[in-house]
Design an enzyme around this catalytic site. Structure first.
Site, PDB file in Angstrom:
ATOM      1  N   CYS A   2      97.927 -43.152  72.712  1.00  0.00           N
ATOM      2  CA  CYS A   2      97.694 -44.318  71.803  1.00  0.00           C
ATOM      3  C   CYS A   2      99.043 -44.560  71.273  1.00  0.00           C
ATOM      4  CB  CYS A   2      96.458 -43.805  70.731  1.00  0.00           C
ATOM      5  SG  CYS A   2      95.210 -43.094  71.714  1.00  0.00           S
ATOM      6  N   ARG A  27     101.413 -48.932  75.326  1.00  0.00           N
ATOM      7  CA  ARG A  27     101.029 -47.709  75.372  1.00  0.00           C
ATOM      8  C   ARG A  27      99.599 -47.492  75.712  1.00  0.00           C
ATOM      9  NH1 ARG A  27     104.734 -44.031  72.730  1.00  0.00           N
ATOM     10  NH2 ARG A  27     102.918 -42.792  72.016  1.00  0.00           N
ATOM     11  N   TRP A  75      94.166 -45.574  73.842  1.00  0.00           N
ATOM     12  CA  TRP A  75      94.101 -45.361  75.137  1.00  0.00           C
ATOM     13  C   TRP A  75      93.120 -44.046  75.352  1.00  0.00           C
ATOM     14  CZ3 TRP A  75      95.979 -47.311  79.710  1.00  0.00           C
ATOM     15  CH2 TRP A  75      95.960 -46.587  80.688  1.00  0.00           C
ATOM     16  N   ASN A 101      96.811 -40.182  67.468  1.00  0.00           N
ATOM     17  CA  ASN A 101      97.303 -40.130  69.081  1.00  0.00           C
ATOM     18  C   ASN A 101      97.250 -38.867  69.108  1.00  0.00           C
ATOM     19  OD1 ASN A 101      98.611 -40.523  71.530  1.00  0.00           O
ATOM     20  ND2 ASN A 101     100.611 -40.855  70.541  1.00  0.00           N
ATOM     21  N   GLY A 102      96.637 -38.274  70.384  1.00  0.00           N
ATOM     22  CA  GLY A 102      96.622 -36.895  70.992  1.00  0.00           C
ATOM     23  C   GLY A 102      95.517 -36.244  71.319  1.00  0.00           C
ATOM     24  N   GLU A 508     104.428 -39.644 100.712  1.00  0.00           N
ATOM     25  CA  GLU A 508     104.464 -40.068  99.339  1.00  0.00           C
ATOM     26  C   GLU A 508     106.065 -40.616  99.230  1.00  0.00           C
ATOM     27  OE1 GLU A 508     102.879 -41.308  97.366  1.00  0.00           O
ATOM     28  OE2 GLU A 508     104.179 -41.416  95.400  1.00  0.00           O
ATOM     29  N   LYS A 512     107.254 -44.461  98.289  1.00  0.00           N
ATOM     30  CA  LYS A 512     107.959 -44.725  97.169  1.00  0.00           C
ATOM     31  C   LYS A 512     109.261 -45.551  97.808  1.00  0.00           C
ATOM     32  CE  LYS A 512     106.000 -44.136  94.091  1.00  0.00           C
ATOM     33  NZ  LYS A 512     104.614 -43.784  94.907  1.00  0.00           N
ATOM     34  N   GLU A 515     107.966 -49.341  99.109  1.00  0.00           N
ATOM     35  CA  GLU A 515     107.303 -50.179  97.911  1.00  0.00           C
ATOM     36  C   GLU A 515     108.453 -50.695  96.955  1.00  0.00           C
ATOM     37  OE1 GLU A 515     104.248 -48.903  95.457  1.00  0.00           O
ATOM     38  OE2 GLU A 515     105.071 -46.735  95.775  1.00  0.00           O
ATOM     39  N   HIS A 531     107.489 -35.612 119.628  1.00  0.00           N
ATOM     40  CA  HIS A 531     106.169 -36.468 120.137  1.00  0.00           C
ATOM     41  C   HIS A 531     106.451 -37.846 120.063  1.00  0.00           C
ATOM     42  CE1 HIS A 531     104.077 -32.653 120.665  1.00  0.00           C
ATOM     43  NE2 HIS A 531     104.370 -32.429 119.440  1.00  0.00           N
ATOM     44  N   LYS A 630      99.974 -53.461  90.295  1.00  0.00           N
ATOM     45  CA  LYS A 630      99.682 -52.105  89.834  1.00  0.00           C
ATOM     46  C   LYS A 630      98.455 -51.794  90.299  1.00  0.00           C
ATOM     47  CE  LYS A 630     100.452 -48.231  87.887  1.00  0.00           C
ATOM     48  NZ  LYS A 630     101.486 -47.301  88.597  1.00  0.00           N
TER      49      LYS A 630
HETATM   50  C1  AGP Z   1     101.474 -46.194  94.676  1.00  0.00           C
HETATM   51  O1  AGP Z   1     102.882 -46.301  94.275  1.00  0.00           O
HETATM   52  C2  AGP Z   1     101.075 -47.655  94.880  1.00  0.00           C
HETATM   53  N1  AGP Z   1     101.411 -48.341  93.637  1.00  0.00           N
HETATM   54  C3  AGP Z   1      99.805 -47.814  95.498  1.00  0.00           C
HETATM   55  O2  AGP Z   1      99.958 -47.269  96.666  1.00  0.00           O
HETATM   56  C4  AGP Z   1      98.676 -47.319  94.640  1.00  0.00           C
HETATM   57  O3  AGP Z   1      98.897 -45.625  94.598  1.00  0.00           O
HETATM   58  C5  AGP Z   1      97.462 -47.516  95.170  1.00  0.00           C
HETATM   59  O4  AGP Z   1      97.278 -48.951  95.093  1.00  0.00           O
HETATM   60  C6  AGP Z   1      96.083 -46.919  94.708  1.00  0.00           C
HETATM   61  O5  AGP Z   1      95.987 -47.202  93.254  1.00  0.00           O
HETATM   62  P1  AGP Z   1      94.986 -46.440  92.340  1.00  0.00           P
HETATM   63  O6  AGP Z   1      95.273 -44.861  92.327  1.00  0.00           O
HETATM   64  O7  AGP Z   1      95.045 -47.162  90.987  1.00  0.00           O
HETATM   65  O8  AGP Z   1      93.473 -46.527  93.012  1.00  0.00           O
END
Ligand code: AGP
Length: 635
Positions: A2, A27, A75, A101-102, A508, A512, A515, A531, A630
């Site tokens: 928060c 935040r 938050w 906050n905590g 993963e 990264k 994207e 393969h 996001k």
């Molecule tokens: C991850 O770096 C991406 N921003 C994206 O794959 C994300 O993980 C995916 O859209 C799922 O989002 P969520 O965890 O909010 O459901």
């Protein structure tokens, strides 16, 4: 995570507090509130769900007069995001107001004790317990606010940054911290309090950073700005402001205020001094994992307590199958969970892309457990997937970072990751927190089913407690990774390889890079090279191999040798002291040794940093990559 703001001085507090809340909205902002003591000695609290703008609308026609106040943007960690749970909270008599906050881990015990003394509670928050405890202490020990705060905090287990007002003492603002940040700003006859310097920097560059278990009392007769007899004049003739500031420990040991100068701009401050939110969030991971495990992993008692599991133990023991549904990075966390749950709990696990699961007419049984993983809690495909599963009678358990989001609200139970808002579109701290939560779940089920030996359980629990420090050590290689990242910005394609628990880490790492740098990258199980993908190997395509010294290490070494034999260039993530891979790979990044099931928490860090630095060198918009959102709330 928060945001808290406080003000005491010669000006009206309300505008300064509201502006400060706006500065802290990054935040987290599921609700906001303000408390003010007006010139008539009334303590007014105004709160609203949603963003700070909602609070401004609500307070527009209210009495917002007064030169002292505190404010909070929430938050949520305990209690749904709503007006009742929003801060500030009154004490029972409405004489005190608090913002916090905590997380107070022992709030339930403290609450029960206060209820026995006749105290009642309006909210579900741990914060309201604290302000009641402070008032109870003040009244029963006949002490002032500062001492009551000290004595109350001596009983608290957990993290806090708090500010407290007492309407009977409008010249005094008391604050304290442990585990959550708190900074005091020193103006001319006015003082500021905040979670970080962003609300302060426009008024002063003189700050005091409060340390853990310190209590700061700011006393200023706000009616007159002339110096009180006890204020000394500094050699420049300016009032020595620190005479209005008293700092002690919670055990009342006197401390000397250490005034520092702010050198950062507002934009830099919001990112904690980092150039991007993503890098800040990568470096936050030691703390966010500590927050994620707080109150859950108790190394001293060799125990994990996951309330979502404890409350539904039989459900998990009876489960014939666990279906994990998620998207993107969260899906990668789910894949790691599959390895852990099957190894420790011996329950069959299926990991589904939510977008496929929801449409392919899957077989879902009443004794299935569906685990939904989502940082935002709003991903449309994952939400639809659990709606489908719920309609078939399955038990829904969600791992989410946003309290009160759609997915946890639809779930039967779950576990919040508590890493605070993740601003960077590329998920980093949420991913490691998801893996931690899922590992804790797997350990709890395995321990309860006795499919996991006490010895192995204890070894992993103890090692979990070490992970934040071990991540810190990996982060120490950031400069080296930034340096060799320059070598690879030419690449049009990358391959990422891993085995076992680190195959999902390879996926993963590839995501990264894709994207945020827009370089094409694919993750594969290392053994899959033969393969098909090995046909791609060339000097132009770097290969990242996750090769910690565990599991099928020797086989991963063979895969690296196959790549080198074809003139491929290899970046390897290895365990500290590795000599074999270090001799054949072109670049190596070391991680501390740990339990195999916990290696993803360490091996992912270099991959996050590698992607970040390549993207920065390429001039990409790291925090808001093109075409991405996001939270994908549309199908
Ligand atoms: C991850 O770096 C991406 N921003 C994206 O794959 C994300 O993980 C995916 O859209 C799922 O989002 P969520 O965890 O909010 O459901």
């Amino acid at each position: 995570m928060c945001g808290i703001v406080g003000y005491i001085g010669k000006r009206k507090a309300y505008p300064i507090l509201i502006k400060g809340l706006h500065r802290l909205e990054y935040r987290g902002y599921d609700s906001a509130g303000v408390a003010l003591i007006n010139p008539q000695g009334q303590l007014n609290i105004y709160k609203a769900k949603g963003k700070v703008a909602e609070l401004e609308t609500y307070a527009a026609d209210k009495d917002t007069d007064g030169c002292i106040g505190i404010a909070h943007t929430r938050w949520a960690t305990h209690g749904e995001p709503n007006t009742v749970n929003a801060h500030p909270h009154y004490s029972e008599s409405e004489r005190l107001a608090i913002i916090h906050n905590g997380i107070i881990e022992n709030y339930a015990v403290l609450k029960a004790g206060l209820q026995q003394e006749g105290y009642t509670f309006k909210s579900d928050t741990d914060t309201e317990v604290l302000v009641q405890l402070i008032e109870y202490t003040q009244l029963n020990r006949h002490v002032d606010l500062k001492t009551a705060v000290q004595l109350a905090l001596q009983q608290v287990v957990g993290a806090y940054a708090i500010a407290v007002l007492d309407k009977d003492h409008p010249d005094t603002l008391v604050a304290a911290r442990k585990g959550s940040p708190l900074v005091v700003g020193i103006g001319q006859d006015e003082y500021f309090l905040a979670s970080d310097a962003t609300p302060i920097v426009e008024y002063t560059d003189k700050v005091i950073y409060i340390e853990d278990e310190e209590v700061v009392t700011i006393k200023l007769s706000v009616e007159s700005s002339e110096l009180s007899e006890r204020d000394e004049l500094s050699e420049t003739g300016e009032p020595k402001e620190e005479s209005n500031i008293d700092i002690t420990t919670i055990n009342n040991v006197q401390k000397t205020p250490e005034i520092k100068r702010l050198e950062m701009s507002l934009s830099q401050l919001e990112k904690g001094g980092y150039p991007h939110f993503m890098l800040k969030e990568i470096f936050e991971q030691p703390r966010t994992l500590t927050d994620s495990m707080r109150g859950r992993v108790n190394v001293r008692q060799d125990n994990i307590a996951l309330s979502g599991f404890i409350d539904n133990k039989q459900r998990f023991l009876d489960a014939k199958r666990i279906i994990i549904t998620a998207c993107g990075t969260s899906w990668h966390a789910g894949l790691i969970a599959m390895y852990a749950i099957e190894e420790f709990a011996q329950i069959p696990v299926e990991v589904e892309y939510s977008s496929e699961f929801r449409y392919r007419k899957p077989v879902i049984n009443k004794d299935d457990i569906v685990v939904a993983i989502s940082q935002s809690g709003e991903t449309a495909d994952t939400l639809a997937a659990i709606q489908l599963a719920k309609s078939k009678g399955a038990f829904i358990f969600s791992i989410c970072n946003v309290v009160g989001a759609s997915i946890p609200r639809l779930s039967d139970s779950g576990c919040y990751t508590h890493v605070g808002p993740e601003i960077g579109v590329a998920s980093t701290k949420a991913f490691t927190a998801q893996v931690t939560a899922l590992t804790m779940l797997a350990l709890c089920i395995g321990r309860e089913k006795e499919t996991l030996s006490q010895e192995q359980y204890l070894a992993i629990v103890r090692e979990l407690g070490q992970i934040p420090d071990k991540i810190e050590r990996v982060l120490g290689q950031n400069k080296r990774i930034a340096d060799f990242a320059k070598t690879f910005t030419y690449a049009q394609n990358f391959i990422y390889l891993g085995r076992g628990y680190n195959f999902p880490v390879a996926l993963e790492g590839a995501l990264k890079l894709k994207e945020i740098s827009y370089i094409h990258a694919e993750g594969y199980p290392a053994a899959e090279m033969k393969h098909g993908p090995i046909a791609l190997i060339s000097q132009e395509m770097p290969v990242v191999v996750v090769a910690p010294h565990c599991g099928t290490y020797e086989k991963v070494v063979s895969n690296i040798q196959e790549i080198k034999a074809r003139k491929g260039r290899v970046i390897a993530v290895v365990t500290e002291g590795d000599e074999l891979v270090s001799r054949i790979a072109d670049y190596t990044i070391e991680i501390p040794a740990t339990e195999e099931c916990l290696t993803p928490l360490l091996t992912v860090i270099p991959l996050q940093l590698l992607a970040y630095h390549i993207a920065v060198i390429k001039g990409c918009d790291v925090d808001q990559p093109r075409n991405l959102a996001k939270s994908v709330t549309v199908e």
